[in-house]
Design a protein around this motif. Structure first.
Motif, short mmCIF file in Angstrom:
data_model
loop_
_atom_site.label_atom_id
_atom_site.label_comp_id
_atom_site.label_asym_id
_atom_site.label_seq_id
_atom_site.Cartn_x
_atom_site.Cartn_y
_atom_site.Cartn_z
N THR A 171 0.71 -1.09 0.01
CA THR A 171 -0.05 -0.02 -0.10
C THR A 171 0.82 1.34 0.01
OG1 THR A 171 -1.75 -1.23 1.03
CG2 THR A 171 -1.81 1.09 1.26
N SER A 172 0.66 2.22 -1.13
CA SER A 172 1.49 3.33 -1.19
C SER A 172 0.86 4.26 -1.67
CB SER A 172 2.67 2.99 -1.97
OG SER A 172 3.42 1.72 -1.68
N GLU A 173 1.21 5.52 -1.40
CA GLU A 173 0.77 6.96 -1.96
C GLU A 173 1.53 6.98 -3.19
OE1 GLU A 173 -1.51 9.15 -1.16
OE2 GLU A 173 -1.87 7.97 0.80
N VAL A 174 0.71 6.99 -4.19
CA VAL A 174 1.33 7.00 -5.85
C VAL A 174 0.65 7.93 -6.68
CG1 VAL A 174 1.90 4.65 -5.60
CG2 VAL A 174 -0.13 5.21 -6.70
N GLY A 191 -3.20 9.22 -5.09
CA GLY A 191 -3.66 8.82 -3.99
C GLY A 191 -3.17 7.44 -3.44
N THR A 192 -3.82 6.96 -2.56
CA THR A 192 -3.18 5.54 -1.90
C THR A 192 -3.70 4.54 -2.87
OG1 THR A 192 -3.54 6.62 0.34
CG2 THR A 192 -3.36 4.23 0.14
N LEU A 193 -2.82 3.71 -3.15
CA LEU A 193 -3.29 2.57 -3.91
C LEU A 193 -2.83 1.13 -3.01
CD1 LEU A 193 -3.86 1.68 -6.71
CD2 LEU A 193 -1.48 1.20 -7.25
N GLU A 194 -3.75 0.65 -2.90
CA GLU A 194 -3.82 -0.64 -1.80
C GLU A 194 -3.08 -1.63 -2.46
OE1 GLU A 194 -6.68 -3.60 0.50
OE2 GLU A 194 -7.55 -2.01 -0.41
#
Length: 380
Positions: A171-174, A191-194
């Motif tokens: 999970t990262s902010e991309v 945004g946040t990608l799970e």
């Protein structure tokens, strides 16, 4: 006396300049703390309220900050649970100097590093740091391909929407950035990608050309993918012409030619002979039928774009003629002497019959002559 007065004036002027440059911890200098300031890390974040990168747990991070006027400043780190930790107490700082400090993070989560006025408590600038257990790996691709790092994402027609997929392992902010053929960039997703879950985005592009997709984590490039948008091409089905069909002894041969209708398309011929045999291959083509009957032959010319043409022909295969060896009859197998005796009896029978016929004919003629003579004498 005048000399002492001049010296006193110079002393007062120097004290005034010194007080203007010095930093006082009172509210009369709050306006100094609204001047431009910046804080960032070695991973990025220069500018107002920027992201200062990603770091793994246990790594040492170097931070930098500067101010544009002499102030008292302090640095506070906001933890993921909202609590604050002061890493630099209110200290006097001056413009023209880049200050640095070091920090190690032992648990994951997002940290906000704030540069604040030491007196007013105002936030002069902040940057966001992402602390992760492992660096994220990512992938971006399209509906037409592109899985893997830097793999080509295929070609799309101008009138069709482009489906774009993105995925990370944690999970990262991309950010997903699209760069067009003119070098202009636009953010398609931020945004946040799970982690381990794919996300699809659909875009419609109004210009032909080559495009590049970039999946970013802060300033770090996780993956990129290029694809092309072209004008729709008018497509035509293939053409097929049968020149001749020959049939001999159960073997049929078909002669002809087939060419693609759209330039650049590949063409293949599929032969269905009607007896369960299906094969591929160019003209001419031959096939042998093992049994008699009526068969329907179908030839399909199929292009790589899916367009096709076909030809159908019905053929009758007659039964094959079987060769028969004649067997000798009983009379043919008789001995030679028997055949001679039989021929002699036949000849004698034929001779006797001729004599009887001549006798009967002579008697009939004599009777007829006598009858005619009698009638003639009566009339006279």
């Amino acid at each position: 006396m005048s000399g002492k007065l001049a010296l006193l004036l110079l002393l007062l002027l120097g004290l005034q300049n010194l007080s203007a440059y010095s930093i006082h911890q009172d509210d009369s200098h709050d306006q100094l703390q609204t001047e431009t300031a910046d804080i960032w890390s070695e991973r990025g974040g220069e500018g107002v309220n920027a992201t200062c990168g990603y770091v793994k747990i246990g790594e040492n991070v170097t931070f930098f900050f500067r101010v544009s006027s002499p102030i008292y400043a302090r640095i506070v780190i906001v933890r993921p649970d909202g609590s604050e930790v002061e890493v630099m107490r209110s200290s006097q700082v001056f413009p023209g100097v880049v200050y640095r400090f070091y920090q190690v993070f032992i648990d994951p989560g997002v940290r906000v590093i704030k540069l604040m006025g030491g007196v007013s408590g105002r936030v002069l600038d902040y940057c966001t740091l992402h602390v992760v257990t492992s660096f994220a790996g990512g992938d971006v691709w399209t509906d037409a391909g592109g899985r893997g790092y830097g793999v080509e994402g295929g070609t799309f027609a101008l009138s069709k929407p482009v489906g774009i997929w993105l995925r990370t392992n944690v999970t990262s902010e991309v950010r997903l950035v699209l760069r067009d053929q003119r070098g202009r960039e636009s953010v398609l997703f931020s945004g946040t990608l799970e982690g381990e879950r794919s996300r699809r985005i659909v875009v419609e592009l109004g210009d032909v050309g080559n495009y590049t997709l970039k999946l970013m984590q802060g300033n770090r490039l996780l993956d990129y993918c290029t694809f092309s948008v072209i004008k729709p091409v008018e497509r035509f089905p293939p053409s097929m012409r049968i020149l001749s069909i020959n049939l001999s002894d159960g073997i049929i041969s078909v002669y002809g030619e087939a060419v693609p209708g759209t330039e650049g398309e590949e063409l293949r011929l599929i032969w269905d002979w009607g007896d369960g045999s299906i094969e591929e291959g160019p003209f001419p083509r031959s096939h042998r039928y093992e049994k008699s009957g009526i068969y329907t032959i179908r030839v399909i010319a199929r292009q790589s774009d899916g367009l096709s043409a076909n030809f159908t022909y019905t053929v009758f295969i007659p039964p094959r003629e079987e060769s028969i060896t004649p067997q000798p009859t009983r009379s043919e197998a008789a001995p030679a002497e028997n055949r001679t005796q039989s021929e002699r009896v036949t000849q004698e029978g034929r001779k006797m019959g001729s004599e009887v016929l001549a006798f009967v004919l002579g008697v009939s003629l004599s009777a007829l002559a006598f009858l005619i003579a009698s009638r003639f004498m009566r009339r006279s």
